[in-house]
Design a protein around this motif. Structure first.
Motif, PDB file in Angstrom:
ATOM      1  N   HIS A 133      20.676  23.761  -2.343  1.00 50.53           N
ATOM      2  CA  HIS A 133      19.303  24.143  -2.687  1.00 50.53           C
ATOM      3  C   HIS A 133      18.488  24.295  -1.412  1.00 50.53           C
ATOM      4  N   ASP A 135      14.501  23.290   0.037  1.00 51.21           N
ATOM      5  CA  ASP A 135      13.309  22.503  -0.281  1.00 51.21           C
ATOM      6  C   ASP A 135      12.122  23.426  -0.057  1.00 51.21           C
ATOM      7  N   HIS A 189      21.121  23.388   1.523  1.00 53.31           N
ATOM      8  CA  HIS A 189      21.823  22.128   1.785  1.00 53.31           C
ATOM      9  C   HIS A 189      22.100  21.434   0.468  1.00 53.31           C
ATOM     10  N   ARG A 212       8.184  13.928   2.952  1.00 51.44           N
ATOM     11  CA  ARG A 212       7.706  15.299   3.085  1.00 51.44           C
ATOM     12  C   ARG A 212       6.192  15.371   3.146  1.00 51.44           C
TER      13      ARG A 212
END
Ligand code: MD6
Ligand code: FE
Length: 215
Positions: A133, A135, A189, A212
């Motif tokens: 996927h 992010d 990743h 994040r």
């Protein structure tokens, strides 16, 4: 003679894994016990759950969050939510220890002044995995992501800008930190199915924290 260079970085120091992505081996070994205690505290208020993808699949890794917003998925999509939809409450605050390690790791990796507002906590039991996927649900891609591995080792799959790019396989051990930003920020990743084992700190579990800037 001066101290040989061999001893300059006892835990292996900084390894570049791509332009913009850096592996700090053993960076949080000292803090691991404290971090695990914080994970337990977060999970008391916001328990681990298996979220559902927009396509209707239950994720094999269990997840929870802390911070101003928490990464969430259900039938209506991937996004950040200020409330834990399971309890209706705000997510628990980001522990000081998480903020501290994120700032230090990001600075070592060349991203100064990193202030995360959200932390996704993933819990893997043997067999659990995370498909390839990107992010990309965060508002600001200029901020890096700081990723912390605790407990059982996992094979991290680290690809490139396209889903079809063949991923590198990197074994992440208890205490390792990956800082990930710049040109690699949107690289694909994932995590290969967790191999069974027993870790002295966590038993048959791997935890991953990703700090994040979400909002
Ligand atoms: C994991 N990590 O290691 C999942 N994402 O369990 C991630 O998905 C991740 O480690 C962005 C940056 C670093 C990561
Ligand atoms: Fe990710």
């Amino acid at each position: 003679m001066n101290t040989p260079d061999l001893f300059a970085a006892p835990e292996g120091g900084v390894e570049a894994i791509a332009d913009g992505a850096v592996l700090l081996r053993g960076f949080v070994l000292d803090a691991a016990t404290a971090l695990l205690a914080e994970i337990e505290r977060v999970a008391e208020a916001a328990s681990f759950r298996h979220m559902v993808t927009p396509g209707g699949y239950e994720m094999s890794a269990a997840m929870t969050n802390c911070g101003t917003a928490g990464w969430t998925t259900d039938r209506s999509g991937y996004r950040y939510e200020r409330l834990d939809l399971k309890t209706g409450n705000a997510w628990p605050p980001l522990p000081e220890a998480f903020m501290d390690l994120a700032g230090r790791a990001a600075a070592d990796a060349g991203y100064a002044g990193c202030t995360p507002d959200a932390c996704l906590i993933n819990r893997y039991a043997p067999g659990a995995k995370l498909s390839l996927h990107q992010d990309r649900d965060e508002a600001d891609f200029t901020a890096p992501i700081v990723s912390v591995s605790l407990g059982l080792p996992a094979t991290f799959l680290f690809g490139g800008p396209r889903r079809a790019d063949r991923p590198q396989r990197i074994v992440l051990q208890h205490g390792d930190v990956v800082v990930w930003g710049g040109p690699a920020r949107l690289f694909y990743h994932g995590v290969a199915p967790l191999k069974d084992g027993v870790h002295p700190a966590t038993g048959r579990i791997r935890y991953n924290l990703t700090l994040r800037k979400a909002l």
